[in-house]
Design an enzyme around this catalytic site. Structure first.
Site, PDB file in Angstrom:
ATOM      1  N   ASN A  21       0.852  -1.187   0.000  1.00 28.68           N
ATOM      2  CA  ASN A  21       0.000   0.000   0.000  1.00 28.68           C
ATOM      3  C   ASN A  21       0.886   1.235   0.000  1.00 28.68           C
ATOM      4  OD1 ASN A  21      -1.804   2.082   0.474  1.00 28.68           O
ATOM      5  ND2 ASN A  21      -3.065   0.892   1.892  1.00 28.68           N
ATOM      6  N   ASP A  22       1.138   1.751  -1.194  1.00 34.58           N
ATOM      7  CA  ASP A  22       2.055   2.887  -1.362  1.00 34.58           C
ATOM      8  C   ASP A  22       1.659   4.104  -0.548  1.00 34.58           C
ATOM      9  OD1 ASP A  22       3.787   1.777  -3.355  1.00 34.58           O
ATOM     10  OD2 ASP A  22       2.188   2.020  -4.807  1.00 34.58           O
TER      11      ASP A  22
END
Length: 801
Positions: A492-493
């Site tokens: 999850n950037d």
């Protein structure tokens, strides 16, 4: 409401209304030469790299009714009148009597009609030539003779795509065009001055052109104040024959097709390609001036897809499932393997993103059976941008092989690495080995990144050593709780916590990698290393169970100040989908906790359009949390339905034996089942998008960012390896389906290591999971592992749940 239909016999989706809610596209060719074409004929083409060697100017942010890259005008004269229109609808926007755009496998085909004139156009890139072919056939279906002129047009960009948009002084000064004759036909050559003599684009037809134009201003007319919708030059008998020597380069040909009597047809082709010189281009041009060569190339494209798709074909009680698994999903997986997240209608390919290490490591896992050579080559590229310490660069340019740390460089107060990147390579390589049996790949020596200032390799190691360094990096990169540090981010950037935060996602991914390496060591006879990896897995499982359980679900992060993220104590982001699916997938979760966690995910995150990534959404920007808070609630990672994660829920439910839920989650996001909801969904119903707006957003159900999404690879793996249950292992093919209990069974053919397996699964007791009887070539086998045959060939398999 729909805008077309699936033609399963021809493996196409047929668009019947050009006014789709957003542009719907299709991919042509490969990264070597290709790009995409939209449903109204516009095209973005490049060769080897869309950032550094782009060919056509396609600006997707411009209104959908405007010209983008390529089109064709028809000028029709009959009964003393003249009409100019585009058979693609755009850019003239003149309503057509009939419109069809068939989105096929590596090609798009149009059939449009206006006032009795039928135009059929097939656009494709041959597998063995760097050229886009537009094969055109025009037929007079009317009762009177008509005179027809065709005017195909291309607009070029500077090969450095970003400079085309940011440098309006240098770029125009360099762009030039010239007209040449080859065997009597006009070839329009275009290049930036610095590449003259080494690289040029060319545009030509297999008919003689009466005139041409390469200056956009002259083509539009009125010093450029004319429009693509109504170019003023088309009011003249001929084009201007200008050779543009300073910018605004186009390529337009006037092809006089003559008078078509009722029932008469005329066929021609246009060629848009790239070569070092006109001499080099000559071979390709002469070849495809012959309609038989065009037909042969198109047939070759069909044969390629026949072979590619024959790797796995299923027949189940669900037509939507079969449609995606057999045709459209593996097609999309091939495209993501080629393009990663580099070039699409939404990911514009202008800058440094290039090929994502994490992205492509996942994409490749879905093409291992159908394209093992392509997969092997991509794995070599990926491992070549792994750092010496075992971590990986986040992305790299495929032409220059220059890599970067990606968005982590945007914040000086956060680490400049992603904690998950390198671990995906372990999963990808071991999956490749199990699929192919190519164990010698482990001995291939590949460099670590970076090379020295002169491009010389400073450090290198075998593939096996690369995998070991990946695990060693994470083993040593632990926080105060003994869990992997987050770095800038994990998968999850958008969650970017301060230095010292720990990631439960990376812990679970690390656990999967440890198990894969232990199994590989078993296959290699290295029991000592296998034992060490399993001991580390046990240590990790104990720590996760002690620290991460929040009562009804698992937390997802531990912040640097020891506070949990993804906890019932948080006001936003209380529960994260990855935090529940991955402990089940990795085996870190105790079985009873895994069920409770997945039940909580269903209660908090499930919607009729898919599972949300987290809930509730953050309602305001908070830089201490990161990029997730830049989105409004319900969008993207902030409570949106991020489809990439939904197949992980499918896999987790199959591991729990809950086939009804697994199938429900699969079906919820199946785009083929959205064809009658396009007024809500909006995106192409033949490929997966990246995201759908969640139920906290007013436009709940709207999809965006289609084609280049990891959803494709994981939906294919979830469907084939976990619902149908066909999983490659070092010693054979495991059959472990988990299906809806109402299914009576299914059939599937699967190619594996040179043999073709014909499998029938019966479900008379309406179970979801568990093989109770297995016959292989008539012999009963204990367990669920189908052993490799003594000799490659057809293998008959029958099983009962």
């Amino acid at each position: 409401m729909n805008f077309g239909y699936f033609d399963d016999q021809h493996r196409e989706y047929v668009i019947t209304d050009p006014r789709t809610p957003v542009k719907w596209i299709n991919y042509l060719g490969t990264l070597a030469f290709g790009g995409f074409v939209d449903h109204t004929g516009g095209a973005l083409l490049c060769a080897r790299d869309p950032a550094l060697n782009r060919i056509t100017k396609y600006i997707s942010q411009m209104p959908d009714g405007e010209f983008k890259g390529e089109t064709m005008y028809l000028r029709v004269r009959a009964k003393g009148g003249q009409r100019v229109y585009s058979p693609f609808f755009v850019p003239t926007l003149l309503p057509l009597d009939h419109f069809e755009c068939s989105v096929g496998l590596g090609y798009s085909r149009w059939r449009s009609e206006l006032e009795g004139l039928c135009c059929e156009i097939t656009v494709f890139v041959p597998h063995d030539a760097p050229v886009e072919i537009r094969d055109v056939c025009i037929t007079n279906l009317g009762e009177v003779a008509v005179q027809v002129d065709a005017l195909p047009v291309v607009e070029y960009t500077h090969p450095d795509a970003l400079k085309q948009l940011t440098n309006a002084d240098w770029v125009p000064q360099t762009m030039q065009s010239r007209a040449e004759l080859l065997d009597g036909c006009t070839v329009l050559c275009q290049y930036p001055f610095m590449l003259r003599g080494t690289q040029m684009n060319y545009f030509t037809a297999n008919l003689k052109a009466s005139s041409f134009e390469t200056d956009r201003r002259a083509f539009l007319g009125a010093n450029g104040y004319g429009s693509w919708q109504r170019p003023l030059v088309l009011e003249q008998e001929e084009l201007g024959n200008h050779e543009a020597l300073r910018g605004d380069n186009i390529a337009a040909l006037l092809l006089r097709l003559g008078t078509l009597l009722p029932g008469e047809s005329v066929r021609f082709t246009t060629l848009l390609g790239q070569a070092a010189s006109l001499e080099d281009a000559g071979t390709t041009i002469r070849r495809f001036r012959d309609p038989e060569a065009v037909d042969a190339a198109f047939s070759g494209l069909a044969r390629f897809w026949d072979r590619h798709l024959s790797t796995l074909q299923a027949r189940t009680p669900d037509a939507y499932f079969d449609r995606m698994i057999n045709v459209h999903n593996p097609r999309q997986c091939w495209i993501t393997t080629q393009w990663s997240r580099y070039l699409s209608l939404y990911q514009l390919g202008y800058g440094a993103r290039g090929i994502g290490f994490r992205d492509s490591s996942q994409d490749v896992m879905a093409v291992l059976a159908s394209a093992p050579e392509t997969a092997r080559a991509l794995l070599c590229k990926l491992l070549s941008v792994q750092r010496q310490n075992g971590s990986a660069m986040h992305q790299f340019n495929p032409l220059s092989m220059v890599a970067s740390e990606g968005d982590s460089l945007e914040r000086d107060d956060r680490p400049h690495y992603y904690s998950d990147d390198h671990l995906w390579a372990v999963l990808a390589v071991t999956a490749y080995l199990k699929e192919t049996g190519d164990m010698v790949f482990l001995d291939v020596v590949l460099p670590y990144y970076p090379n020295d200032s002169k491009g010389r390799v400073e450090d290198a190691g075998t593939v096996l050593e690369h995998l070991r360094r990946a695990l060693d990096f994470t083993r040593q990169d632990l926080g105060v709780h003994g869990l992997p540090l987050l770095g800038f981010a994990d998968w999850n950037d958008t969650i970017n916590l301060p230095t010292g935060a720990e990631s439960l996602f990376t812990a679970n991914l690390y656990a999967c990698a440890l198990q894969e390496m232990a199994a590989l060591c078993d296959a290699l006879g290295d029991s000592e290393m296998a034992r060490a990896y399993r001991q580390e897995f046990v240590r990790l499982r104990v720590r996760v169970e002690e620290i991460a359980w929040d009562g009804k679900w698992y937390v997802s992060y531990l912040d640097a100040d020891d506070s949990p993220i993804g906890s019932q104590h948080n006001h936003a982001g209380k529960i994260h989908l990855n935090g529940q699916t991955w402990p089940v997938i990795s085996g870190l979760a105790a079985p009873e906790r895994g069920e409770v966690a997945m039940d909580s995910a269903r209660e908090w995150l499930n919607t009729r359009y898919g599972l949300k990534l987290s809930a509730p959404g953050y309602d305001g920007f908070d830089p201490s949390v990161g990029g997730i808070t830049t989105y409004p609630p319900g969008a993207k990672e902030n409570g949106g339905i991020f489809l990439h994660t939904n197949p992980w829920a499918v896999i987790a439910e199959t591991k729990l034996g809950r086939g009804d839920r697994a199938y429900e989650y699969y079906h919820q996001i199946n785009p083929a089942a959205r064809n009658d909801l396009i007024e809500v969904y909006e995106c192409e119903p033949y490929v997966y998008p990246q995201n759908i707006l969640g139920d906290e957003h007013p436009q709940f159900g709207l999809a965006r960012n289609s084609w280049l999404s990891g959803t494709a690879a994981w939906a294919y793996q979830a469907g084939t390896q976990y619902i149908l249950g066909l999983r490659p292992e070092y010693g054979g093919l495991r059959l472990d389906p988990c299906i809806p209990p109402q299914w009576n069974g299914f059939e599937v053919t699967r190619q594996f290591r040179g043999s073709r397996y014909h499998i029938r699964v019966h479900n008379p007791r309406h179970a979801s999971k568990g093989i109770r009887r297995l016959l292989v070539d008539g012999l009963e086998i204990q367990g669920a592992l189908i052993p490799l045959p003594a000799q490659a060939g057809d293998v008959q398999v029958e099983a009962w749940l």
